[in-house]
Scaffold this motif. Structure first.
Motif, PDB file in Angstrom:
ATOM      1  N   ALA A 269       0.846  -1.198   0.000  1.00 43.91           N
ATOM      2  CA  ALA A 269       0.000   0.000   0.000  1.00 43.91           C
ATOM      3  C   ALA A 269       0.881   1.249   0.000  1.00 43.91           C
ATOM      4  O   ALA A 269       1.857   1.342   0.760  1.00 43.91           O
ATOM      5  CB  ALA A 269      -0.925   0.004   1.219  1.00 43.91           C
ATOM      6  N   PHE A 270       0.522   2.217  -0.857  1.00 46.10           N
ATOM      7  CA  PHE A 270       1.238   3.487  -0.948  1.00 46.10           C
ATOM      8  C   PHE A 270       0.284   4.628  -0.604  1.00 46.10           C
ATOM      9  O   PHE A 270      -0.905   4.572  -0.925  1.00 46.10           O
ATOM     10  CB  PHE A 270       1.774   3.721  -2.367  1.00 46.10           C
ATOM     11  N   SER A 271       0.811   5.638   0.046  1.00 45.25           N
ATOM     12  CA  SER A 271       0.034   6.847   0.302  1.00 45.25           C
ATOM     13  C   SER A 271       0.984   8.028   0.319  1.00 45.25           C
ATOM     14  O   SER A 271       2.204   7.873   0.425  1.00 45.25           O
ATOM     15  CB  SER A 271      -0.724   6.752   1.628  1.00 45.25           C
ATOM     16  N   GLN A 272       0.423   9.229   0.228  1.00 45.73           N
ATOM     17  CA  GLN A 272       1.246  10.441   0.222  1.00 45.73           C
ATOM     18  C   GLN A 272       1.786  10.767   1.601  1.00 45.73           C
ATOM     19  O   GLN A 272       2.789  11.460   1.746  1.00 45.73           O
ATOM     20  CB  GLN A 272       0.428  11.622  -0.307  1.00 45.73           C
ATOM     21  N   THR A 273       1.127  10.277   2.641  1.00 51.08           N
ATOM     22  CA  THR A 273       1.508  10.651   4.011  1.00 51.08           C
ATOM     23  C   THR A 273       2.351   9.598   4.713  1.00 51.08           C
ATOM     24  O   THR A 273       3.088   9.918   5.650  1.00 51.08           O
ATOM     25  CB  THR A 273       0.248  10.915   4.844  1.00 51.08           C
ATOM     26  N   ASN A 274       2.258   8.318   4.281  1.00 48.88           N
ATOM     27  CA  ASN A 274       2.985   7.239   4.945  1.00 48.88           C
ATOM     28  C   ASN A 274       3.929   6.537   3.980  1.00 48.88           C
ATOM     29  O   ASN A 274       3.679   6.505   2.767  1.00 48.88           O
ATOM     30  CB  ASN A 274       2.005   6.200   5.514  1.00 48.88           C
ATOM     31  N   PRO A 275       5.018   5.996   4.502  1.00 51.42           N
ATOM     32  CA  PRO A 275       5.903   5.204   3.632  1.00 51.42           C
ATOM     33  C   PRO A 275       5.179   3.938   3.183  1.00 51.42           C
ATOM     34  O   PRO A 275       4.106   3.596   3.682  1.00 51.42           O
ATOM     35  CB  PRO A 275       7.099   4.886   4.548  1.00 51.42           C
ATOM     36  N   VAL A 276       5.777   3.240   2.246  1.00 51.96           N
ATOM     37  CA  VAL A 276       5.166   2.024   1.723  1.00 51.96           C
ATOM     38  C   VAL A 276       4.910   1.036   2.858  1.00 51.96           C
ATOM     39  O   VAL A 276       5.739   0.844   3.746  1.00 51.96           O
ATOM     40  CB  VAL A 276       6.065   1.390   0.644  1.00 51.96           C
ATOM     41  N   GLN A 277       3.727   0.459   2.854  1.00 52.58           N
ATOM     42  CA  GLN A 277       3.353  -0.536   3.855  1.00 52.58           C
ATOM     43  C   GLN A 277       3.237  -1.897   3.174  1.00 52.58           C
ATOM     44  O   GLN A 277       2.479  -2.057   2.211  1.00 52.58           O
ATOM     45  CB  GLN A 277       2.024  -0.152   4.521  1.00 52.58           C
ATOM     46  N   ILE A 278       3.974  -2.862   3.690  1.00 51.96           N
ATOM     47  CA  ILE A 278       4.051  -4.190   3.076  1.00 51.96           C
ATOM     48  C   ILE A 278       3.584  -5.229   4.083  1.00 51.96           C
ATOM     49  O   ILE A 278       4.066  -5.277   5.221  1.00 51.96           O
ATOM     50  CB  ILE A 278       5.496  -4.506   2.631  1.00 51.96           C
TER      51      ILE A 278
END
Length: 421
Positions: A269-278
């Motif tokens: 998951a990618f978002s503008q506020t958080n680093p990539v979540q795997i």
């Protein structure tokens, strides 16, 4: 932007003559459920969608139906060619599948703009930039030179793959910068690959893809992408302790030695506020499979738990014995009579076999005759059934002929050697 990373489906695989059709269909049904529940924007299959370059018709049907079903969920599909896949087979439906929200990149022998593109999210807006790298064939990135040594070729191929990644990544950076300037949003960059990275754990079902050329690709050769989705290795794992470089592994066990590993697909998951979540989504086992090891009494005892088994279980039985048992298959067959099991693989313990060569540790090759060395080597192999016994007879006959011819020529070779010294 949310994506699922999977690889190495090997549709059409024949597993000890058994079809994996039902397992693959069950996995795809499960995967479609995850896409819907997790609201996935894109699925990436990082190579080896098929098991062979000429997959059976049912495997193609499963593949095509998956594309249609995924399109109904408004999810993008990216298919990368693997070393098992035929470039022409994947390309034959590429243009049609493009109308169904599917990107197919079968080889690196295409223009770079076809390997770097934006993946849209469910709203149709650009969600990520993909450097879509399939299995890299040496001829697509490298021209060999006459006189190159094996070391030269390995180094040249490694450098060529690294350069290919760097070229695509620079193109992706330009797209990222243009999009950021126009929309004020920084798109994540994803890269893919289908190769052996150095330091990974393989399984029996994985074939070396750079035999004699490149044993493995160093992790520092990958570009600094936000996530790197890899295929070819069937065990899910992190590469070089870098959490964003991942092998998803195969979704079903492709060999018995993979049973100890939980099969997974990767949720990214990618978002503008958080680093990539795997995170990993564990894939259920759709066909019961087990490995039983031990001597005959231990195996017979272990088989007792299958007396009330509801579902058919595929077995690999590894027998530990110092003796050669000509009726081993018949004994195992008698033990499994009436049980809801099917023995797909029966073998002797390799460890026990290899001990035969070290039992007389004081012996050297000089102390053994060629015939004794040959017989010791034969004891490391399995010759259980009638066909294998017939093969054993032929092998011994051929060896005897070769040994006889070598011994006949030995005096003349010695004389020639003495005359030229």
């Amino acid at each position: 932007m949310k994506l699922l990373h999977t690889s190495d489906w090997h549709l059409g695989q024949s597993f000890f003559t058994k079809s994996r059709k039902d397992e693959h269909q069950a996995f795809i049904h499960w995967l479609l459920e995850q896409v819907e529940q997790q609201q996935i924007d894109a699925v990436i299959i990082a190579g080896d969608i098929f098991d062979t370059g000429t997959p059976p018709s049912y495997a193609r049907e499963i593949y095509n139906q998956f594309v249609v079903d995924l399109q109904r969920l408004n999810c993008v599909l990216v298919v990368l060619g693997g070393n098992h896949d035929s470039v022409s087979t994947l390309n034959e439906s590429k243009q049609i599948l493009a109308c169904l929200n599917t990107f197919v990149v079968a080889s690196t022998g295409v223009d770079s703009h076809e390997q770097v593109f934006c993946i849209p999210d469910k709203s149709g807006k650009p969600g990520a930039i993909l450097c879509a790298v399939p299995f890299i064939r040496a001829r697509d990135v490298l021209q060999s030179s006459a006189g190159d040594t094996g070391v030269d070729k390995r180094q040249a191929l490694g450098d060529a793959i690294k350069l290919h990644y760097a070229t695509l990544y620079q193109r992706a950076l330009l797209q990222q910068q243009r999009h950021q300037q126009q929309h004020g949003v920084t798109l994540p960059i994803i890269a893919t690959g289908h190769l052996t990275a150095l330091g990974v754990t393989q399984s029996d079902s994985v074939r070396d893809i750079y035999i004699g050329t490149l044993d493995g690709f160093a992790a520092d050769g990958f570009p600094p992408a936000d996530y790197i989705a890899l295929g070819h290795i069937h065990r899910p794992q992190v590469v070089a302790k870098q959490q964003h470089i991942r092998y998803s592994g195969s979704p079903i066990p492709l060999s018995f030695d993979e049973l100890s590993t939980q099969k997974q697909v990767m949720l990214v998951a990618f978002s503008q506020t958080n680093p990539v979540q795997i995170s990993a989504l564990d894939v259920p086992r759709f066909q019961a499979m087990q490995v039983i090891k031990g001597d005959l009494s231990a195996i017979e005892q272990a088989l007792q738990r299958f007396k009330s088994n509801e579902f058919l279980t595929w077995l690999c039985i590894e027998v530990e014995t110092q003796d050669y048992l000509s009726d081993l298959q018949q004994r195992i067959q008698a033990m499994t009579e009436g049980l809801n099991v099917e023995v797909l693989q029966l073998r002797r313990s390799r460890n026990k076999q290899r001990q035969l060569l070290s039992q007389q540790h004081s012996e050297t090759l000089a102390e053994l005759s060629p015939h004794e060395v040959f017989e010791l080597r034969l004891k490391m192999e399995n010759f259980e059934d009638e066909a294998e016994q017939a093969r054993l007879i032929r092998v011994r006959q051929q060896f005897a002929q070769i040994l006889s011819e070598a011994q006949r020529q030995a005096p003349s070779l010695e004389n020639n050697s003495a005359g030229t010294s």
